[in-house]
Scaffold this motif. Structure first.
Motif, mmCIF file in Angstrom:
data_model
loop_
_atom_site.group_PDB
_atom_site.id
_atom_site.type_symbol
_atom_site.label_atom_id
_atom_site.label_comp_id
_atom_site.label_asym_id
_atom_site.label_seq_id
_atom_site.Cartn_x
_atom_site.Cartn_y
_atom_site.Cartn_z
ATOM 1 N N GLN A 1 -5.761 -5.001 -17.439
ATOM 2 C CA GLN A 1 -6.361 -3.780 -16.742
ATOM 3 C C GLN A 1 -5.233 -2.537 -16.559
ATOM 4 O O GLN A 1 -4.945 -1.547 -16.942
ATOM 5 N N GLN A 2 -4.341 -3.096 -15.862
ATOM 6 C CA GLN A 2 -3.071 -2.376 -15.331
ATOM 7 C C GLN A 2 -2.030 -1.991 -16.271
ATOM 8 O O GLN A 2 -1.706 -0.688 -16.344
ATOM 9 N N ARG B 1 0.887 -1.168 -0.057
ATOM 10 C CA ARG B 1 -0.110 -0.033 0.029
ATOM 11 C C ARG B 1 1.008 1.063 0.186
ATOM 12 O O ARG B 1 0.352 2.323 -0.655
ATOM 13 N N PRO C 1 -10.267 -7.723 -8.083
ATOM 14 C CA PRO C 1 -11.620 -6.745 -8.551
ATOM 15 C C PRO C 1 -11.585 -6.032 -9.819
ATOM 16 O O PRO C 1 -10.333 -5.810 -10.529
ATOM 17 N N LEU C 2 -12.693 -6.288 -10.511
ATOM 18 C CA LEU C 2 -12.898 -5.598 -11.719
ATOM 19 C C LEU C 2 -13.962 -4.703 -11.645
ATOM 20 O O LEU C 2 -14.617 -4.753 -10.806
ATOM 21 N N PHE C 3 -14.361 -3.754 -12.500
ATOM 22 C CA PHE C 3 -15.666 -3.048 -12.706
ATOM 23 C C PHE C 3 -16.708 -3.924 -13.266
ATOM 24 O O PHE C 3 -16.688 -4.511 -14.558
ATOM 25 N N GLU C 4 -17.584 -4.492 -12.290
ATOM 26 C CA GLU C 4 -18.488 -5.564 -12.707
ATOM 27 C C GLU C 4 -19.464 -5.154 -13.354
ATOM 28 O O GLU C 4 -20.086 -6.024 -14.330
ATOM 29 N N PHE D 1 -5.054 -6.407 -7.213
ATOM 30 C CA PHE D 1 -5.240 -7.029 -6.060
ATOM 31 C C PHE D 1 -5.674 -8.351 -5.695
ATOM 32 O O PHE D 1 -5.690 -8.786 -6.637
ATOM 33 N N GLN D 2 -5.669 -8.761 -4.619
ATOM 34 C CA GLN D 2 -5.517 -10.385 -4.321
ATOM 35 C C GLN D 2 -6.958 -10.980 -5.195
ATOM 36 O O GLN D 2 -6.789 -12.214 -5.578
ATOM 37 N N ARG D 3 -8.054 -10.506 -4.805
ATOM 38 C CA ARG D 3 -9.406 -11.398 -5.264
ATOM 39 C C ARG D 3 -9.503 -10.724 -6.761
ATOM 40 O O ARG D 3 -10.650 -10.834 -7.324
ATOM 41 N N LEU E 1 -18.342 -11.265 -13.938
ATOM 42 C CA LEU E 1 -18.773 -12.390 -13.220
ATOM 43 C C LEU E 1 -18.802 -13.684 -14.106
ATOM 44 O O LEU E 1 -19.029 -14.659 -13.498
ATOM 45 N N GLN E 2 -18.773 -13.636 -15.136
ATOM 46 C CA GLN E 2 -18.683 -14.906 -15.881
ATOM 47 C C GLN E 2 -17.350 -15.536 -16.338
ATOM 48 O O GLN E 2 -17.179 -16.436 -16.774
ATOM 49 N N GLY F 1 0.823 0.364 -10.514
ATOM 50 C CA GLY F 1 -0.429 -0.386 -10.763
ATOM 51 C C GLY F 1 -0.475 -1.704 -9.843
ATOM 52 O O GLY F 1 0.606 -1.895 -9.473
ATOM 53 N N VAL F 2 -1.767 -1.973 -9.279
ATOM 54 C CA VAL F 2 -1.815 -2.975 -8.169
ATOM 55 C C VAL F 2 -2.895 -4.142 -8.734
ATOM 56 O O VAL F 2 -4.032 -3.772 -8.813
#
Lengths: 286, 291
Positions: B175-176, B75, B114-117, B110-112, B161-162, B107-108
């Motif tokens: 994305q990064q 961080r 995350p994307l713009f769903e 993250f662990q799970r 989500l798919q 850029g990061v």
């Protein structure tokens, strides 16, 4: 060749508006929901309605009018003239419901979304606290501020529903994971872009759910508000009148109408959500 | 993509030159106030320097057990948190001066992942790039190239989500990369993966990293084997001990492993080398318990 087809399709998507994306996804939605699943669900609903009717026909509670009496009440109300007529009263209440819900949704969305700005947080908290206060307690305040009749009824319903809507909507915003904000920040988004892309845009389908859920509270309020403002009629005013003269069949006829309208309203909200935000369907299934 | 700056995976004929610093973490400390009025020290005098490696990208691992302050370090390096003291500096490219890091420089992933769903996969690549000032046409072309190159063409029109876990990870990394930046931190990219998937993630990171010599990947992990396989430098993060053997609050870099000097970096056959097995054993059995 396959790659070229997908590439062309994606170029189209990249150039399309959100509305056309929604239209594309409507096809997918129909495909999923137009299958055997929907058939099975409809059958289940029919079975449950049948069971409820059975209980109603043979119910031991004497205060509850039988289906035949309610049907007769429908006929009487249908043939009644003017302000006593069924259509007129349903129209008055439905109009109040739609207008009040519309105003409440807009005001609540604004208060909830603004809660991310520290300056507006106390306003948000105060509005949330007010949900414990019965709206009819403010009768005189509304009477002073608005003309009696339609403006007062709209103001009361809008205010009353907003107390609940703001609470639910603020909860939605508060549940956005911190990681989502941080993702947007590391992608170089400015504060406004974070606000729109992380807070507003992704939460809109859930906000529609909140509005749909609180529309039910709206129906409870409408009947109370129309009881206090009986000049224009409406379902609440009619229920009050029929209750006081012990015409329970008419009362239950109106309650049934409220139930049917509320279910249709619920379906409409779901349809709007899936048309405008097709990914919400995927989220529900996930 | 800038093909001129790409580089080939695999071992180099001779020892590569270590050029100027690309990212410099200097004596960073981070303290958090606790509810009981005490202070929790997460990092103490945490320092590391990542240097430009001639003809190669930079892949370093921050290795440490749970609670060693890896996420706090992430961080701070990404400027998502400010250090209590010390600073993180970064360059804008080769032969550029170091300057304090800002949010968005690094850029990061993250662990799970995350994307713009609410955006389709292709829009998850294009829209953030356009928002950060990249022309729409360029962003679109780049996104299509990435999707093609990383076997995501069929998922381009899907919603996040798919996607499967692996596809999601690839999209999150791409994305990064869409942002025209070279510094990327991957938070626990091997977490919860089976051995086969770990190999494919290692290959993926290697492939992406080798697209540009300035690409600098910092991998936050507690997986010793994967860290040694993928990195050119490994930094062990943990707490120092006082004279009585008690841990001193606050993690810092306990040991640095230069895998280039060890002759282990860029070797596809690294796991067959005796030195790799020795090093892994040393870290697992000797160093980790002391962290």
């Amino acid at each position: 060749m396959k790659y070229e087809i997908w590439r062309m399709a994606m170029e189209n998507v990249a150039n399309k508006s959100t509305l056309s994306n929604a239209r594309d996804s409507f096809g997918e939605m129909v495909r999923v929901y137009g299958s055997l699943g929907a058939f099975a669900r409809s059958n289940l609903t029919i079975v449950w309605i049948g069971l409820l009717l059975l209980v109603w026909f043979f119910n031991p509670i004497k205060a509850l009018p039988f289906p035949g009496e309610v049907l007769h009440a429908f006929r009487r109300m249908w043939s009644a003239d003017g302000s006593q007529g069924l259509l007129y009263n349903v129209y008055v209440t439905l109009k109040l419901n739609i207008v009040g819900l519309g105003y409440a949704a807009i005001i609540s969305l604004a208060i909830a979304y603004l809660s991310v700005i520290p300056l507006f947080q106390p306003v948000n908290k105060m509005v949330q606290w007010l949900r414990y206060i019965p709206i009819v307690g403010f009768n005189l305040v509304f009477l002073t501020l608005f003309t009696i009749g339609w403006p007062m009824k709209v103001a009361m319903l809008t205010t009353g529903m907003s107390f609940f809507l703001v609470t639910s909507m603020t909860g939605v915003i508060a549940s956005i994971p911190r990681m989502k904000y941080e993702l947007a920040k590391v992608l170089g988004y400015n504060d406004w872009q974070v606000f729109y892309s992380v807070i507003v845009r992704p939460t809109l389908p859930t906000m529609i759910d909140m509005i749909a859920q609180n529309a039910a509270i709206g129906w409870v309020m409408i009947t109370a508000i129309e009881t206090y403002n009986r000049t224009e009629g409406g379902i609440g005013s009619q229920i009050y009148g029929y209750s006081s003269t012990n015409n329970l069949a008419e009362v239950y006829a109106y309650l049934l109408i409220i139930g049917v309208i509320a279910v249709l309203e619920d379906w409409l909200f779901i349809l709007i959500k899936r048309l405008m935000f097709p990914y919400s369907l995927i989220a529900e299934r996930a | 993509m800038d093909d001129q700056s790409g580089c080939l995976p695999g071992p180099l004929a001779e020892q590569p030159l270590m050029l100027e610093a690309l990212l410099c973490v200097e004596n960073v400390s981070k303290e958090f106030p606790m509810n009981d009025g005490e202070t929790f020290v997460a990092l103490r005098d945490f320092s590391l320097t990542i240097r430009d490696i001639e003809h190669k990208p930079q892949i370093v691992s921050l290795l440490g057990p749970s609670g060693a302050g890896k996420t706090t370090a992430l961080r701070i390096i990404a400027a998502l948190d400010r250090p209590t003291s010390g600073q993180v500096q970064i360059t804008d490219g080769a032969s550029q001066k170091l300057r304090p890091v800002r949010v968005g420089d690094v850029g990061v992933v993250f662990q799970r992942y995350p994307l713009f769903e609410d955006l389709k996969v292709i829009d998850n690549l294009i829209k953030p790039a356009v928002s950060s000032g990249i022309p729409a046409k360029e962003a679109k072309e780049k996104a299509l190239c990435f999707l093609d190159e990383f076997d995501l063409v069929r998922q381009g029109l899907s919603w996040p989500l798919q996607l499967s876990g692996g596809q999601r990870q690839r999209v999150a990394i791409l994305q990064q990369l869409m942002q025209n930046r070279h510094f990327i931190i991957l938070d626990e990219p091997f977490s919860g993966l089976d051995p086969v998937n770990i190999i494919s993630v290692i290959n993926l990171i290697n492939r992406i990293a080798h697209q540009h010599t300035l690409n600098t990947f910092i991998i936050i992990t507690h997986d010793v084997t994967s860290a040694l396989v993928i990195s050119d430098h490994v930094y062990l993060l943990g707490r120092k001990r006082d004279e009585k053997g008690e841990p001193i609050p606050g993690s810092s870099v306990m040991k640095e492993y230069d895998l280039i000097a060890e002759g282990l970096a860029y070797r596809p056959d690294i796991e067959d080398l005796p030195r790799f097995a020795e090093l892994r054993k040393e870290i697992r059995l000797t160093e980790f318990p002391r962290l």
